[in-house]
Scaffold this motif. Structure first.
Motif, PDB file in Angstrom:
ATOM      1  N   HIS A 199      16.089  26.810  15.284  1.00 15.66           N
ATOM      2  CA  HIS A 199      15.317  25.781  15.975  1.00 15.66           C
ATOM      3  C   HIS A 199      16.168  24.553  16.326  1.00 15.66           C
ATOM      4  CE1 HIS A 199      11.223  27.555  15.695  1.00 15.66           C
ATOM      5  NE2 HIS A 199      11.830  28.281  14.777  1.00 15.66           N
ATOM      6  N   GLY A 200      17.451  24.785  16.497  1.00 14.38           N
ATOM      7  CA  GLY A 200      18.311  23.765  17.079  1.00 14.38           C
ATOM      8  C   GLY A 200      18.980  22.805  16.129  1.00 14.38           C
ATOM      9  N   HIS A 201      18.802  22.985  14.825  1.00 15.20           N
ATOM     10  CA  HIS A 201      19.454  22.096  13.869  1.00 15.20           C
ATOM     11  C   HIS A 201      20.873  22.587  13.587  1.00 15.20           C
ATOM     12  CE1 HIS A 201      15.786  19.794  12.982  1.00 15.20           C
ATOM     13  NE2 HIS A 201      15.150  20.948  13.134  1.00 15.20           N
ATOM     14  N   ASP A 202      21.738  21.666  13.277  1.00 13.31           N
ATOM     15  CA  ASP A 202      23.162  21.965  13.123  1.00 13.31           C
ATOM     16  C   ASP A 202      23.461  22.464  11.711  1.00 13.31           C
ATOM     17  OD1 ASP A 202      25.835  22.190  13.543  1.00 13.31           O
ATOM     18  OD2 ASP A 202      26.270  20.050  13.470  1.00 13.31           O
ATOM     19  N   ILE A 203      23.234  23.759  11.520  1.00 10.27           N
ATOM     20  CA  ILE A 203      23.534  24.412  10.243  1.00 10.27           C
ATOM     21  C   ILE A 203      24.756  25.299  10.467  1.00 10.27           C
ATOM     22  CG2 ILE A 203      22.681  25.861   8.378  1.00 10.27           C
ATOM     23  CD1 ILE A 203      21.113  23.262   8.728  1.00 10.27           C
ATOM     24  N   PRO A 204      25.854  25.080   9.760  1.00  8.96           N
ATOM     25  CA  PRO A 204      27.095  25.822   9.999  1.00  8.96           C
ATOM     26  C   PRO A 204      26.928  27.334   9.844  1.00  8.96           C
ATOM     27  CG  PRO A 204      27.495  23.916   8.605  1.00  8.96           C
ATOM     28  CD  PRO A 204      26.014  24.055   8.718  1.00  8.96           C
ATOM     29  N   ALA A 205      27.614  28.090  10.698  1.00  9.49           N
ATOM     30  CA  ALA A 205      27.511  29.547  10.693  1.00  9.49           C
ATOM     31  C   ALA A 205      27.998  30.148   9.375  1.00  9.49           C
ATOM     32  CB  ALA A 205      28.310  30.124  11.858  1.00  9.49           C
ATOM     33  N   ASP A 206      28.986  29.541   8.738  1.00  2.00           N
ATOM     34  CA  ASP A 206      29.502  30.098   7.485  1.00  2.00           C
ATOM     35  C   ASP A 206      28.477  29.984   6.351  1.00  2.00           C
ATOM     36  OD1 ASP A 206      30.386  27.218   7.854  1.00  2.00           O
ATOM     37  OD2 ASP A 206      30.810  27.473   5.723  1.00  2.00           O
ATOM     38  N   ILE A 207      27.530  29.087   6.485  1.00  2.00           N
ATOM     39  CA  ILE A 207      26.449  28.971   5.510  1.00  2.00           C
ATOM     40  C   ILE A 207      25.403  30.051   5.758  1.00  2.00           C
ATOM     41  CG2 ILE A 207      24.532  27.506   4.711  1.00  2.00           C
ATOM     42  CD1 ILE A 207      27.223  26.505   3.783  1.00  2.00           C
ATOM     43  N   LEU A 208      25.161  30.345   7.011  1.00  2.00           N
ATOM     44  CA  LEU A 208      24.113  31.291   7.378  1.00  2.00           C
ATOM     45  C   LEU A 208      24.496  32.737   7.115  1.00  2.00           C
ATOM     46  CD1 LEU A 208      23.149  29.673  10.805  1.00  2.00           C
ATOM     47  CD2 LEU A 208      22.001  29.363   8.603  1.00  2.00           C
ATOM     48  N   GLU A 209      25.783  33.046   7.178  1.00  2.00           N
ATOM     49  CA  GLU A 209      26.238  34.430   7.058  1.00  2.00           C
ATOM     50  C   GLU A 209      27.131  34.645   5.845  1.00  2.00           C
ATOM     51  OE1 GLU A 209      24.870  36.590   8.896  1.00  2.00           O
ATOM     52  OE2 GLU A 209      23.916  35.162  10.247  1.00  2.00           O
TER      53      GLU A 209
ATOM     54  N   ILE B 114       8.605  32.406   6.992  1.00  2.00           N
ATOM     55  CA  ILE B 114       9.755  31.693   7.559  1.00  2.00           C
ATOM     56  C   ILE B 114      10.521  32.606   8.507  1.00  2.00           C
ATOM     57  CG2 ILE B 114      11.934  30.535   7.037  1.00  2.00           C
ATOM     58  CD1 ILE B 114      10.692  29.794   4.295  1.00  2.00           C
ATOM     59  N   ARG B 115      10.725  33.851   8.098  1.00  2.48           N
ATOM     60  CA  ARG B 115      11.440  34.798   8.961  1.00  2.48           C
ATOM     61  C   ARG B 115      10.718  34.995  10.280  1.00  2.48           C
ATOM     62  NH1 ARG B 115      12.848  37.382   3.866  1.00  2.48           N
ATOM     63  NH2 ARG B 115      10.903  38.575   3.896  1.00  2.48           N
ATOM     64  N   ASN B 116       9.401  34.832  10.272  1.00  2.10           N
ATOM     65  CA  ASN B 116       8.600  34.969  11.495  1.00  2.10           C
ATOM     66  C   ASN B 116       8.459  33.654  12.259  1.00  2.10           C
ATOM     67  OD1 ASN B 116       8.140  37.714  11.085  1.00  2.10           O
ATOM     68  ND2 ASN B 116       6.328  37.334   9.826  1.00  2.10           N
ATOM     69  N   ASP B 117       9.270  32.645  11.883  1.00  2.00           N
ATOM     70  CA  ASP B 117       9.264  31.339  12.551  1.00  2.00           C
ATOM     71  C   ASP B 117       7.911  30.644  12.483  1.00  2.00           C
ATOM     72  OD1 ASP B 117      11.958  31.227  13.318  1.00  2.00           O
ATOM     73  OD2 ASP B 117      11.588  32.467  15.081  1.00  2.00           O
ATOM     74  N   ASN B 118       7.244  30.809  11.360  1.00  2.00           N
ATOM     75  CA  ASN B 118       5.932  30.206  11.181  1.00  2.00           C
ATOM     76  C   ASN B 118       5.916  29.440   9.858  1.00  2.00           C
ATOM     77  OD1 ASN B 118       3.267  29.531  11.474  1.00  2.00           O
ATOM     78  ND2 ASN B 118       2.465  31.586  11.080  1.00  2.00           N
TER      79      ASN B 118
ATOM     80  N   LEU C 284      17.108  27.522   5.897  1.00  2.00           N
ATOM     81  CA  LEU C 284      18.286  27.068   6.640  1.00  2.00           C
ATOM     82  C   LEU C 284      18.478  27.899   7.906  1.00  2.00           C
ATOM     83  CD1 LEU C 284      20.831  26.399   3.735  1.00  2.00           C
ATOM     84  CD2 LEU C 284      19.421  24.737   4.971  1.00  2.00           C
ATOM     85  N   ARG C 285      18.216  29.188   7.817  1.00  2.00           N
ATOM     86  CA  ARG C 285      18.298  30.041   9.008  1.00  2.00           C
ATOM     87  C   ARG C 285      17.240  29.641  10.041  1.00  2.00           C
ATOM     88  NH1 ARG C 285      19.366  36.354   7.357  1.00  2.00           N
ATOM     89  NH2 ARG C 285      21.607  36.132   6.986  1.00  2.00           N
ATOM     90  N   TYR C 286      16.059  29.315   9.551  1.00  2.00           N
ATOM     91  CA  TYR C 286      14.999  28.824  10.447  1.00  2.00           C
ATOM     92  C   TYR C 286      15.457  27.561  11.173  1.00  2.00           C
ATOM     93  CZ  TYR C 286      10.701  26.427  11.842  1.00  2.00           C
ATOM     94  OH  TYR C 286       9.740  25.747  12.558  1.00  2.00           O
TER      95      TYR C 286
END
Length: 278
Positions: A175-185, A72-76, A169-171
């Motif tokens: 790839h353009g999906h609306d995942i809030p920054a506070d969730i990612l970090e 997933i980290r490698n976008d695959n 979720l980071r992936y």
């Protein structure tokens, strides 16, 4: 029955060859069962092997989950579909094993239960690592492993790092999906409740499968893993109730009531919530 002659190509002189037993390290594996009851009770062997084989499956689960996270980290995403399908089948094996332990009657278990002392499956570092990799984080549980520097460090690292679901979720965000920054970090050591903003993102994916096939397929594979985990926990509860009833666990837990509280836990809450939204 007629004698079956060996085929001429079969190796019989194995004195200087790698053998099946040598490759698998069977001398170590088969010498790892040491009943502590005195005199040794027949059914303690079942109890030991049941848990040792579970630990081998947990080792493979960790191996596969880490491979999925790296992919997933490698976008695959595509390799993850195969990996998580395998994970689901490993989980099925773990669930099926409870049927073997269920042949142990209360009377038989009581013959050697005292030999366990305070030992309990709750203390399994590999099981805890699987939970952390899937996102069920709880820093209090590190105390159980404070006596073991290696596993304490392994679990502390997994506690602080993104889980499999966090990586997904980071992936999606990349790839353009609306995942809030506070969730990612966020602080990944802390558990997270279902977030309606992520439910909305998955709702869009599920309503447009054609254009989001990889994300959709990954979501379904994750749900398979989540469901299988719940089935494993339920089977665990019923076997415990069958063998010890409402007795406390050897590790100090309340036993069946403690296990019952775990059954409704989900690792990927938004993947369940999206079903209601569609």
């Amino acid at each position: 029955m007629p004698r079956r002659d060996l085929e001429p190509g079969i190796h019989t002189d194995l004195s200087h060859r790698l053998t099946y037993a040598g490759y698998l390290g069977l001398d170590k594996i088969l010498d790892a069962q040491h009943p502590l009851s005195d005199p040794a009770h027949h059914d303690e062997m079942l109890f030991i092997i049941q848990h040792q084989t579970s630990e081998l499956w947990f080792k493979l689960l960790i191996h596969e989950l880490r491979a999925a996270m790296e992919s997933i980290r490698n976008d695959n995403l595509e390799p993850c579909f195969k990996i998580l399908a395998r994970v689901k089948h490993i989980q099925s094996q773990l669930t099926s094993q409870w049927s073997v332990l269920a042949t142990l009657t209360p009377t038989e278990y009581l013959q050697f239960r005292s030999s366990l002392g305070s030992a309990s499956g709750f203390q399994s570092p590999q099981y805890r690592l699987v939970e952390f990799l899937l996102g069920n984080k709880d820093d209090q549980l590190l105390r159980v492993h404070a006596h073991d520097p290696y596993w304490h460090a392994q679990l502390q690292t997994a506690l602080a790092e993104p889980s499999l679901y966090d990586e997904f979720l980071r992936y999606l965000a990349r790839h353009g999906h609306d995942i809030p920054a506070d969730i990612l970090e966020r602080d990944f050591t802390q558990p997270r409740e279902s977030d309606p903003r992520i439910v909305a993102a998955f709702t869009r994916i599920y309503r447009d499968v054609k254009n989001h096939w990889d994300a959709y397929e990954m979501a379904e594979k994750l749900l398979d893993v989540d469901e299988q985990f719940a089935l494993w926990r339920f089977r665990h509860l019923k076997v415990v109730q069958r063998i010890i009833g409402m007795k406390t666990g050897t590790g100090g837990s309340s036993g069946a009531p403690f296990l019952r509280r775990l059954i409704d836990h989900v690792f990927f809450p938004e993947l369940w919530a999206v079903r209601t939204e569609l």
